[in-house]
Design a protein around this motif. Structure first.
Motif, PDB file in Angstrom:
ATOM      1  N   ALA A 179     -20.140  58.534  32.706  1.00 31.17           N
ATOM      2  CA  ALA A 179     -20.889  58.439  31.450  1.00 31.17           C
ATOM      3  C   ALA A 179     -20.339  57.343  30.547  1.00 31.17           C
ATOM      4  CB  ALA A 179     -20.870  59.785  30.729  1.00 31.17           C
ATOM      5  N   ILE A 180     -19.010  57.321  30.345  1.00 31.44           N
ATOM      6  CA  ILE A 180     -18.475  56.303  29.436  1.00 31.44           C
ATOM      7  C   ILE A 180     -18.524  54.912  30.070  1.00 31.44           C
ATOM      8  CG2 ILE A 180     -17.086  57.927  28.130  1.00 31.44           C
ATOM      9  CD1 ILE A 180     -14.620  56.987  29.586  1.00 31.44           C
ATOM     10  N   ASN A 181     -18.462  54.844  31.407  1.00 29.88           N
ATOM     11  CA  ASN A 181     -18.591  53.545  32.075  1.00 29.88           C
ATOM     12  C   ASN A 181     -19.991  52.968  31.908  1.00 29.88           C
ATOM     13  OD1 ASN A 181     -15.940  53.448  32.959  1.00 29.88           O
ATOM     14  ND2 ASN A 181     -16.386  54.361  34.958  1.00 29.88           N
ATOM     15  N   ARG A 182     -20.993  53.844  31.806  1.00 29.50           N
ATOM     16  CA  ARG A 182     -22.364  53.368  31.585  1.00 29.50           C
ATOM     17  C   ARG A 182     -22.440  52.605  30.261  1.00 29.50           C
ATOM     18  NH1 ARG A 182     -26.206  58.481  33.599  1.00 29.50           N
ATOM     19  NH2 ARG A 182     -25.198  58.702  35.632  1.00 29.50           N
ATOM     20  N   TYR A 183     -21.780  53.130  29.253  1.00 28.18           N
ATOM     21  CA  TYR A 183     -21.755  52.447  27.966  1.00 28.18           C
ATOM     22  C   TYR A 183     -20.923  51.165  28.033  1.00 28.18           C
ATOM     23  CZ  TYR A 183     -23.798  56.520  25.584  1.00 28.18           C
ATOM     24  OH  TYR A 183     -24.637  57.525  25.170  1.00 28.18           O
ATOM     25  N   ASN A 184     -19.728  51.279  28.579  1.00 29.33           N
ATOM     26  CA  ASN A 184     -18.812  50.137  28.573  1.00 29.33           C
ATOM     27  C   ASN A 184     -19.321  48.977  29.415  1.00 29.33           C
ATOM     28  OD1 ASN A 184     -17.064  51.486  26.881  1.00 29.33           O
ATOM     29  ND2 ASN A 184     -15.757  52.247  28.533  1.00 29.33           N
ATOM     30  N   SER A 185     -20.140  49.252  30.428  1.00 30.31           N
ATOM     31  CA  SER A 185     -20.663  48.180  31.278  1.00 30.31           C
ATOM     32  C   SER A 185     -21.650  47.283  30.542  1.00 30.31           C
ATOM     33  CB  SER A 185     -21.340  48.773  32.516  1.00 30.31           C
ATOM     34  OG  SER A 185     -22.510  49.494  32.165  1.00 30.31           O
ATOM     35  N   LEU A 186     -22.136  47.733  29.378  1.00 27.96           N
ATOM     36  CA  LEU A 186     -23.096  46.937  28.606  1.00 27.96           C
ATOM     37  C   LEU A 186     -22.414  45.981  27.626  1.00 27.96           C
ATOM     38  CD1 LEU A 186     -25.788  49.668  27.785  1.00 27.96           C
ATOM     39  CD2 LEU A 186     -25.819  47.962  29.617  1.00 27.96           C
ATOM     40  N   ASN A 187     -21.078  46.012  27.588  1.00 21.99           N
ATOM     41  CA  ASN A 187     -20.319  45.121  26.690  1.00 21.99           C
ATOM     42  C   ASN A 187     -20.788  45.245  25.243  1.00 21.99           C
ATOM     43  OD1 ASN A 187     -18.720  43.912  28.807  1.00 21.99           O
ATOM     44  ND2 ASN A 187     -20.540  42.742  29.401  1.00 21.99           N
ATOM     45  N   LEU A 188     -20.824  46.468  24.767  1.00 17.10           N
ATOM     46  CA  LEU A 188     -21.271  46.743  23.406  1.00 17.10           C
ATOM     47  C   LEU A 188     -20.177  46.383  22.397  1.00 17.10           C
ATOM     48  CD1 LEU A 188     -22.799  50.275  24.110  1.00 17.10           C
ATOM     49  CD2 LEU A 188     -24.002  48.076  24.083  1.00 17.10           C
ATOM     50  N   ASP A 189     -20.521  46.450  21.109  1.00 21.13           N
ATOM     51  CA  ASP A 189     -19.556  46.208  20.040  1.00 21.13           C
ATOM     52  C   ASP A 189     -18.629  47.394  19.819  1.00 21.13           C
ATOM     53  OD1 ASP A 189     -20.373  43.629  19.465  1.00 21.13           O
ATOM     54  OD2 ASP A 189     -21.872  44.284  17.996  1.00 21.13           O
ATOM     55  N   ILE A 190     -18.906  48.512  20.499  1.00 15.51           N
ATOM     56  CA  ILE A 190     -17.969  49.633  20.513  1.00 15.51           C
ATOM     57  C   ILE A 190     -17.600  49.900  21.970  1.00 15.51           C
ATOM     58  CG2 ILE A 190     -18.757  50.712  18.387  1.00 15.51           C
ATOM     59  CD1 ILE A 190     -20.361  52.690  20.064  1.00 15.51           C
ATOM     60  N   THR A 191     -16.386  50.359  22.185  1.00 17.36           N
ATOM     61  CA  THR A 191     -15.885  50.652  23.520  1.00 17.36           C
ATOM     62  C   THR A 191     -15.413  52.097  23.560  1.00 17.36           C
ATOM     63  OG1 THR A 191     -15.127  48.367  23.792  1.00 17.36           O
ATOM     64  CG2 THR A 191     -14.209  50.001  25.295  1.00 17.36           C
ATOM     65  N   PHE A 192     -15.677  52.766  24.667  1.00 12.73           N
ATOM     66  CA  PHE A 192     -15.268  54.163  24.817  1.00 12.73           C
ATOM     67  C   PHE A 192     -14.043  54.236  25.721  1.00 12.73           C
ATOM     68  CE2 PHE A 192     -19.704  54.161  23.699  1.00 12.73           C
ATOM     69  CZ  PHE A 192     -19.763  55.145  22.727  1.00 12.73           C
ATOM     70  N   GLN A 193     -13.079  55.043  25.294  1.00 13.89           N
ATOM     71  CA  GLN A 193     -11.813  55.140  26.015  1.00 13.89           C
ATOM     72  C   GLN A 193     -11.408  56.604  26.126  1.00 13.89           C
ATOM     73  OE1 GLN A 193      -7.841  53.879  24.154  1.00 13.89           O
ATOM     74  NE2 GLN A 193      -8.288  52.193  25.545  1.00 13.89           N
ATOM     75  N   ARG A 194     -11.015  57.015  27.326  1.00 12.07           N
ATOM     76  CA  ARG A 194     -10.599  58.398  27.550  1.00 12.07           C
ATOM     77  C   ARG A 194      -9.323  58.698  26.762  1.00 12.07           C
ATOM     78  NH1 ARG A 194     -10.392  62.724  31.515  1.00 12.07           N
ATOM     79  NH2 ARG A 194     -12.014  61.809  32.849  1.00 12.07           N
ATOM     80  N   ALA A 195      -9.309  59.827  26.068  1.00 14.61           N
ATOM     81  CA  ALA A 195      -8.128  60.302  25.349  1.00 14.61           C
ATOM     82  C   ALA A 195      -7.450  61.398  26.164  1.00 14.61           C
ATOM     83  CB  ALA A 195      -8.519  60.835  23.976  1.00 14.61           C
ATOM     84  N   ASN A 196      -6.150  61.533  25.985  1.00 17.61           N
ATOM     85  CA  ASN A 196      -5.384  62.499  26.771  1.00 17.61           C
ATOM     86  C   ASN A 196      -5.269  63.865  26.113  1.00 17.61           C
ATOM     87  OD1 ASN A 196      -4.812  60.625  28.853  1.00 17.61           O
ATOM     88  ND2 ASN A 196      -3.144  59.756  27.622  1.00 17.61           N
ATOM     89  N   SER A 197      -5.690  63.980  24.862  1.00 21.76           N
ATOM     90  CA  SER A 197      -5.581  65.259  24.169  1.00 21.76           C
ATOM     91  C   SER A 197      -6.693  65.390  23.142  1.00 21.76           C
ATOM     92  CB  SER A 197      -4.214  65.386  23.481  1.00 21.76           C
ATOM     93  OG  SER A 197      -4.027  64.349  22.533  1.00 21.76           O
ATOM     94  N   SER A 198      -6.928  66.601  22.682  1.00 22.49           N
ATOM     95  CA  SER A 198      -7.964  66.850  21.686  1.00 22.49           C
ATOM     96  C   SER A 198      -7.581  66.199  20.357  1.00 22.49           C
ATOM     97  CB  SER A 198      -8.180  68.345  21.500  1.00 22.49           C
ATOM     98  OG  SER A 198      -6.987  68.961  21.064  1.00 22.49           O
ATOM     99  N   GLY A 199      -8.556  66.138  19.444  1.00 15.98           N
ATOM    100  CA  GLY A 199      -8.338  65.443  18.188  1.00 15.98           C
ATOM    101  C   GLY A 199      -8.736  63.995  18.267  1.00 15.98           C
ATOM    102  N   ALA A 200      -9.493  63.638  19.319  1.00 15.30           N
ATOM    103  CA  ALA A 200      -9.974  62.270  19.488  1.00 15.30           C
ATOM    104  C   ALA A 200     -11.169  62.030  18.563  1.00 15.30           C
ATOM    105  CB  ALA A 200     -10.371  62.043  20.941  1.00 15.30           C
ATOM    106  N   ASP A 201     -11.686  60.811  18.571  1.00 14.07           N
ATOM    107  CA  ASP A 201     -12.894  60.525  17.776  1.00 14.07           C
ATOM    108  C   ASP A 201     -14.024  61.461  18.178  1.00 14.07           C
ATOM    109  OD1 ASP A 201     -11.785  58.354  16.316  1.00 14.07           O
ATOM    110  OD2 ASP A 201     -12.135  57.009  18.017  1.00 14.07           O
ATOM    111  N   ILE A 202     -14.125  61.731  19.477  1.00  9.44           N
ATOM    112  CA  ILE A 202     -15.100  62.691  19.993  1.00  9.44           C
ATOM    113  C   ILE A 202     -14.385  63.596  20.990  1.00  9.44           C
ATOM    114  CG2 ILE A 202     -17.262  63.041  21.248  1.00  9.44           C
ATOM    115  CD1 ILE A 202     -18.077  60.190  20.479  1.00  9.44           C
ATOM    116  N   ASP A 203     -14.424  64.903  20.757  1.00  5.35           N
ATOM    117  CA  ASP A 203     -13.907  65.872  21.719  1.00  5.35           C
ATOM    118  C   ASP A 203     -15.080  66.498  22.462  1.00  5.35           C
ATOM    119  OD1 ASP A 203     -11.267  65.497  20.976  1.00  5.35           O
ATOM    120  OD2 ASP A 203     -11.248  67.183  19.570  1.00  5.35           O
ATOM    121  N   ILE A 204     -14.956  66.623  23.780  1.00  2.00           N
ATOM    122  CA  ILE A 204     -15.971  67.297  24.592  1.00  2.00           C
ATOM    123  C   ILE A 204     -15.350  68.589  25.100  1.00  2.00           C
ATOM    124  CG2 ILE A 204     -17.494  67.146  26.587  1.00  2.00           C
ATOM    125  CD1 ILE A 204     -17.460  64.130  26.314  1.00  2.00           C
TER     126      ILE A 204
END
Length: 275
Positions: A122-147
């Motif tokens: 899912a996040i690679n789909r976004y990042n492959s478009l070279n957008l002005d925002i980039t999504f990066q996996r976090a190792n713990s909760s409290g990230a910008d977005i928690d799933i």
């Protein structure tokens, strides 16, 4: 986001996406006793309240509208009446910023390896478009977005909710958090993971960064039932260059048919235009 009638397996602030299957609620009584003032206000905002339920998200009390929209009582009271409707790719008034921002996203470690791979997809789909925002996996909760993984209620006539976002970006340019995926569907004790897992994750992230349902004013396109989400006080800004009618296969359709749906050409235009 919801799953539509074709499937029998069990998409913070404002609107969210969910996937539901066609199942009856196990507790219809709670749907019928909702505060009439809350119901009237939501209807004035353009929401369909047939499946309105009292609910909670990440410990916060509120209401779930149309199966995939979580709102607190204060948020409902603060919303302005709907100002109009439209079709196809739309965004909210607020988007994530500033340009070049790295958005950290945490995927609950309770999800199995299949779901972790779907998250990376899912996040690679976004990042492959070279957008002005980039999504990066976090190792713990409290990230910008928690799933997170959570058992979600059924809704009368609307089916089983598969995923729910906490809303849209705030005025500071921060994405909405958390996203909750139905543990019965995407974190089951037994059985496989549905083919649409990566799409559901991408869909809920789409809401968190400011995208409305592509068929927000005519949910019958993907859900099989009429409904109009309205402006809802968060905006429904048309994205130039995108189709002028609901696009089959879009990642932001209100309901899912259970298939894996990578970004369509219209989806890519919407994303690259906004970000």
């Amino acid at each position: 986001m919801k799953s539509n009638h074709f499937l029998k397996f069990a998409l913070s602030a404002v609107l969210v996406g969910t996937i539901v299957v066609s199942c009856e609620s196990e507790n219809n009584e709670e749907i019928d006793v909702i505060d009439t003032q809350v119901r009237a206000k939501l209807e004035s905002l353009g929401f369909n309240t047939d499946n309105l339920t009292e609910d909670s998200l990440n410990g916060v009390d509120g209401f779930t509208v149309e199966g995939d929209i979580f709102l607190t009582r204060d948020q409902i009271n603060e919303m302005a009446p709907a100002s109009g409707v439209g079709t196809e790719h739309y965004r909210t008034n607020n988007i994530v910023g500033p340009d070049g921002r790295v958005v950290s996203v945490y995927m609950d470690a309770a999800f199995n390896s299949t779901m972790q791979a779907a998250f990376d997809d899912a996040i690679n789909r976004y990042n492959s478009l070279n957008l002005d925002i980039t999504f990066q996996r976090a190792n713990s909760s409290g990230a910008d977005i928690d799933i997170l993984s959570q058992k979600l209620k059924r809704v009368r006539g609307g089916g089983v909710i598969l995923g729910r976002s906490a809303g849209f970006p705030d005025a500071n340019g921060d994405p909405a958090t958390p996203i909750v995926l139905n543990s019965d569907i995407y974190n089951p004790r037994r059985g496989g993971i549905p083919a649409d897992a990566a799409t559901v994750i991408a869909h809920e992230i789409g809401h968190a960064i400011g995208f409305r349902h592509t068929d927000y004013d005519q949910r019958e396109f993907s859900c099989g039932r009429a409904g109009n989400e309205g402006d809802a006080g968060v905006g429904a800004v048309y994205i130039p260059g995108t189709p002028t009618g609901p696009e089959a296969g879009s990642w932001m359709l209100a309901c899912s048919n259970g298939t894996n749906r990578p970004f369509t050409s219209g989806d890519q235009t919407a994303l690259t235009t906004v970000y």
